[in-house]
Write an enzyme that holds these catalytic residues in place. Sequence first.
Site, PDB file in Angstrom:
ATOM      1  CG  PHE A  50      -1.969   1.076   1.112  1.00  0.00           C
ATOM      2  CD1 PHE A  50      -3.020   0.975   0.209  1.00  0.00           C
ATOM      3  CD2 PHE A  50      -1.883   2.222   1.882  1.00  0.00           C
ATOM      4  CE1 PHE A  50      -3.969   1.985   0.096  1.00  0.00           C
ATOM      5  CE2 PHE A  50      -2.827   3.231   1.769  1.00  0.00           C
ATOM      6  CZ  PHE A  50      -3.871   3.121   0.879  1.00  0.00           C
ATOM      7  CG  ASP A  56       0.071  -2.092   7.058  1.00  0.00           C
ATOM      8  OD1 ASP A  56      -0.968  -2.393   7.697  1.00  0.00           O
ATOM      9  OD2 ASP A  56       0.150  -1.082   6.334  1.00  0.00           O
ATOM     10  CE  LYS A  76      -7.612  -0.367   5.279  1.00  0.00           C
ATOM     11  NZ  LYS A  76      -8.266   0.222   4.091  1.00  0.00           N
ATOM     12  NE  ARG A  83      -9.900  -2.632  -2.719  1.00  0.00           N
ATOM     13  CZ  ARG A  83      -9.360  -2.009  -1.687  1.00  0.00           C
ATOM     14  NH1 ARG A  83      -8.179  -2.413  -1.197  1.00  0.00           N
ATOM     15  NH2 ARG A  83      -9.967  -0.987  -1.120  1.00  0.00           N
TER      16      ARG A  83
END
Lengths: 416, 416
Positions: free
Chosen positions: A131, A203, A229, A377
């Site tokens: 990311f 991460d 998330k 996604r």
Amino acid sequence: MTTRNDCLTRDAQDPLAPLRDQFDLPTGVIYLDGNSLGARPKASLARAQHVIAHEWGKDLIRSWNAAGWFDMPKRLGNRLAPLIGAADGEVVVTDSTSLNLFKALAAAIHLQAGHPERAARRVIVTERSNFPTDIYMAQGLSSWLDRGYSVRLVDSVDEIATAVDADTAVLMLTHVNYRTGHQHDMAALSALARQRGALALWDLAHSAGAVPVDLHGAGADFAVGCTYKYLNGGPGAPAFIWVPKRHQAGFTQPLSGWWGHAAPFAMAPDFAPTEGIGRALCGTQPIASLAMVECGLEIFEQTTMAAVRAKSLALTDLFIELVEARCGGHPLGLATPREHARRGSQVSFTHPHGYAVMAALIARGVIGDYREPGIMRFGFTPLYTSHADVWDAVEILKQILDDQAYDTAAERGAVT
Amino acid sequence: MTTRNDCLTRDAQDPLAPLRDQFDLPTGVIYLDGNSLGARPKASLARAQHVIAHEWGKDLIRSWNAAGWFDMPKRLGNRLAPLIGAADGEVVVTDSTSLNLFKALAAAIHLQAGHPERAARRVIVTERSNFPTDIYMAQGLSSWLDRGYSVRLVDSVDEIATAVDADTAVLMLTHVNYRTGHQHDMAALSALARQRGALALWDLAHSAGAVPVDLHGAGADFAVGCTYKYLNGGPGAPAFIWVPKRHQAGFTQPLSGWWGHAAPFAMAPDFAPTEGIGRALCGTQPIASLAMVECGLEIFEQTTMAAVRAKSLALTDLFIELVEARCGGHPLGLATPREHARRGSQVSFTHPHGYAVMAALIARGVIGDYREPGIMRFGFTPLYTSHADVWDAVEILKQILDDQAYDTAAERGAVT
């Protein structure tokens, strides 16, 4: 082939199905973007109302102590810890993932610089597909150090093994890839780092609450992650950082604000880090946003990550099966590993008009998202996604593809 | 001597008095700690409920664009700008004051390092009496740079003039002192810095919404500040950073997260800062806490900082007058300047048992706070504090002191 009735049967037998009632999901929407912003736990509204109207409004400044505001980063960290294989006193919920990554990376570099045999190591190894903010923060940190630090980007998992060499200070990876949903073997790669004399920084943005994580078991050195998330903490809710006890005494980082001081109210003019995980704190935290993180964690405490994982794999297997069976004539490419051990809790498909197809899906109430280049996604969140949701989403995708009901001239923008 | 009736008359004539109705103040409390945590604007509860229940709960991921979440740091920055003499596009509301100070200090050091005649400067000058986190962040940054940077602490305002020398890269000051309420002459000290080749960085934590600030007029270089004190943004609400347009192109700092990238959704593997103030952003912001900042700013837009200042001086003058007249026989020492130009919006008195006296005041509903050594702080917030509040607070203080109704054996802890 699986039918919609099969899906309803599976939902009826799903031990996690009752948890869906604890979320406020809009009608007419199949929400497959919990990998970007988790849905809202119903409890979060009342929690925020209490913090705002009572703790702030009525008790005012006294709430820093009386309502436990000061201790909230540590208290929430302790509740989050079991989800990632961390111990009590090793996690705080604070700041953003970017900032926590900066702290952990700085601390790892500091530890290596103080090691008799590793002080000359100057390379941070990570993936080009990581990311971006992780790469940017590493670039920011390394470019500000005047000791020749640099970031080495690798283009494949296989390349990691050769890229981690005698110059490598830190191997910094995101456990589950945000685009493809590919899951690294944390234990193997942490072991590789250790064998080569590097430290392993993970991460967990797309892992915490999504897949079982055992940081201690995997031999990780540091970790950071996101609460908004899969953990359903709310938009932009503060992130977390994990520092295992064995690294806490040596944990030193430049964002040395007063919340990390041994005696913050002594108001001494020299920084002295507190003992333990508190030294990963910096400044005052946004209490209303922070408090809602707890509502998401409370739902996870009603199940286990093993149960979450079993349903996650069932949902992602089902989605892959149905898309391939029902949309087989269309140019869809599976970007997510079929192998369970390598899969996170999302499925990504490429399509030449991926952006336009996703826009059409969203317009019909199937909310996933799009990431360059060409990737649609679909996030699967076992706490509130049903098997029937999966079936219905694929049916709508099939209709859109069969009818070419997407506007390829649609302006490309951020479908977040 | 001023009577309570005089105070009531002044309240009746006070043009700001109607604004008090826009705050949710608890009954039975005289709140003189708005310099630490501002009172709650009534609108903030409905605002947060809308963000949580509707924008998050119903619109989910779409709210990043549809509800303006992404733009909120800039939008709020533009609304805050007039309070501090900043222009549109020069302020963002984001992260904590500590972190914003780190960014501004790093950027100032970077600018100096690139200046042909100033590249050798290695000293950050600040006051030993500065709020500790500012000193800590400067220590953190300078100790991580390998170029010999250091923090030089001065012990008096007069000493600043000699301390800022040919080695000084940055003069970093807090405009209004958190303990004493002493207000610096920002224009004179910024001019001093400029004349000596240093950059002037100001912390406005106790200034924004408290006293008129004219950053451009004063010739300041950078500024940061807090929204949860006089601006009433809510507990731990994100802070702000000001970068004037003339410094934006050269603004470079190591906390280079994706929110500061020129194209955050291009997902490119190299950091490239966006144009303008956006490069002061780093990671994702806590939206619920951030949104409430706007409710505080909306109240300021109904008046002027000149009107706020006039009432602030009236209230602080009155408090000093009444304490000295009515508590004259007690060992109280005024720590705040009598001179208006040197005074912020608080009054601090020392007392040999300051901690115990403040605890007694709080127990009787007069909420100020205590800071080592021996300082009782009383914040005066013209938007919701009345002249009668001041009279009543002094009456209670007088009773406590006359009756010695405080427990000198009380355990000393954080009275925040």
